[in-house]
Enzyme design. Structure first.
Site, short mmCIF file in Angstrom:
data_model
loop_
_atom_site.label_atom_id
_atom_site.label_comp_id
_atom_site.label_asym_id
_atom_site.label_seq_id
_atom_site.Cartn_x
_atom_site.Cartn_y
_atom_site.Cartn_z
N ARG A 48 1.97 41.98 -7.76
CA ARG A 48 2.42 40.52 -8.16
C ARG A 48 3.93 40.43 -7.59
O ARG A 48 4.30 39.04 -7.40
CB ARG A 48 2.53 40.51 -9.74
CG ARG A 48 3.25 39.13 -10.10
CD ARG A 48 2.36 38.88 -11.49
NE ARG A 48 2.46 39.80 -12.49
CZ ARG A 48 3.39 40.34 -13.00
NH1 ARG A 48 4.74 39.74 -12.70
NH2 ARG A 48 3.46 41.20 -13.86
N TYR A 99 0.54 12.58 -3.74
CA TYR A 99 -0.59 13.16 -4.08
C TYR A 99 -0.77 13.18 -5.68
O TYR A 99 0.17 13.31 -6.29
CB TYR A 99 -0.64 14.67 -3.69
CG TYR A 99 -1.63 15.46 -4.34
CD1 TYR A 99 -2.89 15.05 -3.83
CD2 TYR A 99 -1.41 16.51 -5.06
CE1 TYR A 99 -4.22 15.89 -4.26
CE2 TYR A 99 -2.42 17.18 -5.63
CZ TYR A 99 -3.72 16.72 -5.41
OH TYR A 99 -4.94 17.58 -5.65
N ASP A 170 7.44 17.25 0.19
CA ASP A 170 5.84 18.07 0.18
C ASP A 170 5.40 17.56 1.99
O ASP A 170 5.38 16.40 2.11
CB ASP A 170 5.01 17.08 -0.48
CG ASP A 170 3.53 17.76 -0.60
OD1 ASP A 170 3.13 18.11 0.32
OD2 ASP A 170 3.11 17.75 -1.78
N LYS A 195 -5.22 22.73 2.90
CA LYS A 195 -5.41 21.66 3.74
C LYS A 195 -5.44 22.09 5.15
O LYS A 195 -6.10 22.96 5.50
CB LYS A 195 -4.45 20.62 3.57
CG LYS A 195 -4.35 20.20 1.97
CD LYS A 195 -5.72 19.36 1.40
CE LYS A 195 -5.46 19.39 -0.15
NZ LYS A 195 -4.47 18.74 -0.86
#
Ligand SMILES: *Cc1c(COP(=O)(O)O)cnc(C)c1O
Length: 390
Positions: A48, A99, A170, A195
């Site tokens: 992790r 978004y 973003d 994307k």
């Protein structure tokens, strides 16, 4: 994997960054590595907290953005990690159109406090600057999803830096190939690698890039503490996708430009939006601040929402699906989501992929022809669909 690639051009960075050191008979790519426990004695010690395949992907995204990247399980996880670097009672300025889930998340923060969020039209530079007078952080998205408004990133990032406002961009839609906000002065760049970076509609992944070592350390800490870790297969696929990002971008952008230009002359296209069109309100700004116009366009179709729904059912090559930036072209009527309250009912967002542009055009125009007169109920699926008028 921390070698200096600043001398290389983006196409070469995308292909060569994040490779393992050459060793006789060693693979050119890092293998998919399912792991939780790691042998002691290394920098990480537990999966992790970081592992080599993540570092390879991070080196590549970081080199493309001109900073250091940290990868997360999704774009939303990346956005939440970025928010942890903004003060608990910060006054945030954010785009009114962005978004939808990022915007919903910001609206929720405003409702619950103690953070407050002022929503502005990001294409209106003066309005953003005015709102920044009372702000601690500026959240930007450009071009905006789905309305494709273009912000003046060079000016806004510079202004934020000068005023000591923490600036997040973003950059999902443009990708680092079209603009590199860190180099303009932004503190963080957020990506949904789901994307264009992944580019094949087969993974969820996110990334945040930063220049300042302190920010990078806090992003690592956010991943360790909140646990939004990427999967081994997703990391492998995303890095593989990134290798061809410049190539895919070039093809999809030129297809998008051609489709936008052709749609402008189509009788059923009420309004076509693409930053590459001179008719786009922010065309000049996009031309001077970005090195390309992207792979998304929108079109409002004559006949309202019902006709638009009929068109998405009638296309065959183009998939009726959400998301964008993949080799496959997709489209959807964006106002089908209640959260898309500012989006016209009849607006289709088209994510243009890498098929032949003439096949895309034929598919779209066939769907428009087949649905002319559809204004009541949606069509049936399939090639023999007959549309109902009411
Ligand atoms: C899709 C998207 C996100 C969210 O990313 P996920 O990978 O779906 O979690 C964030 N910002 C923008 C601009 C997006 O398009």
């Amino acid at each position: 994997m921390t070698e200096d690639r600043s001398a290389l051009r983006v196409e070469s960075i995308a292909v060569s960054a994040g490779r393992p050191a050459a060793s006789p008979d060693g693979p050119l790519n890092l293998p998919i590595t399912p792991a939780s426990a790691l042998h002691a004695g290394g920098d990480s010690g537990y999966a992790r907290d970081g592992q080599p395949p993540w570092a390879a992907l991070e080196a590549t995204i970081g080199a493309l953005e001109g900073g250091h990247a940290v990868v997360f399980s999704s774009g939303m996880a990346a956005a939440q990690a970025a928010l942890t670097l903004i003060g608990p009672a910060a006054r945030i300025v954010a785009p009114a159109v962005a978004y939808m889930d990022v915007r919903r998340s910001l609206m929720r923060q405003d409702e619950t406090g103690p953070r407050s969020v002022t929503f502005v039209d990001v294409a209106d530079t003066q309005a953003v600057l005015d709102a920044c007078e009372q702000a601690d952080a500026l959240w930007l998205e450009s071009p905006t999803n789905p309305l494709l408004e273009v912000a003046d990133l060079p000016r806004l990032c510079t202004a934020a830096r000068e005023r000591g406002i923490f600036c997040v961009v973003d950059n999902t839609m443009a990708t680092p190939l079209l603009q590199q906000p860190l180099l303009l002065g932004a503190d963080l760049v957020v990506h949904s690698a789901t994307k264009a970076m992944g580019g094949h509609s087969d993974l969820l992944l996110g990334a945040v890039a930063a220049s300042a070592a302190g920010s990078v350390a806090r992003l690592h800490e956010a991943r360790e503490l909140y646990g939004a870790t990427p999967g081994a297969l997703e990391v492998f696929l995303c890095l593989r996708g990134l290798r061809t990002l410049p190539l895919r971008m070039q093809c999809a952008q030129s297809n998008a430009m051609a489709l936008a230009e052709r749609l402008v002359g189509h009788r059923d296209a009420l309004e076509v939006r693409y930053p590459g069109l001179r008719s786009h309100p922010d065309h000049q700004r996009a031309a001077s601040t970005m090195s390309g116009f992207g792979t998304l366009l929108t079109v409002r179709v004559a006949g309202g929402a019902a006709r638009a729904d009929a068109v998405v059912d009638a296309v065959q090559l183009i998939a009726h699906a959400t998301s964008f930036g993949a080799v496959e072209s997709t489209l959807e009527r964006r106002a089908r989501y209640p959260a898309e309250r500012d989006v016209p009912d009849d607006l289709l967002r088209i994510s243009v992929g890498c098929e032949h542009v003439d096949d895309l055009w034929d598919d779209l125009t066939r769907a428009l022809d087949a649905t002319r007169g559809a204004s009541g109920r949606s069509c049936m699926n399939g090639p023999t669909s007959t549309c109902c008028t009411s």
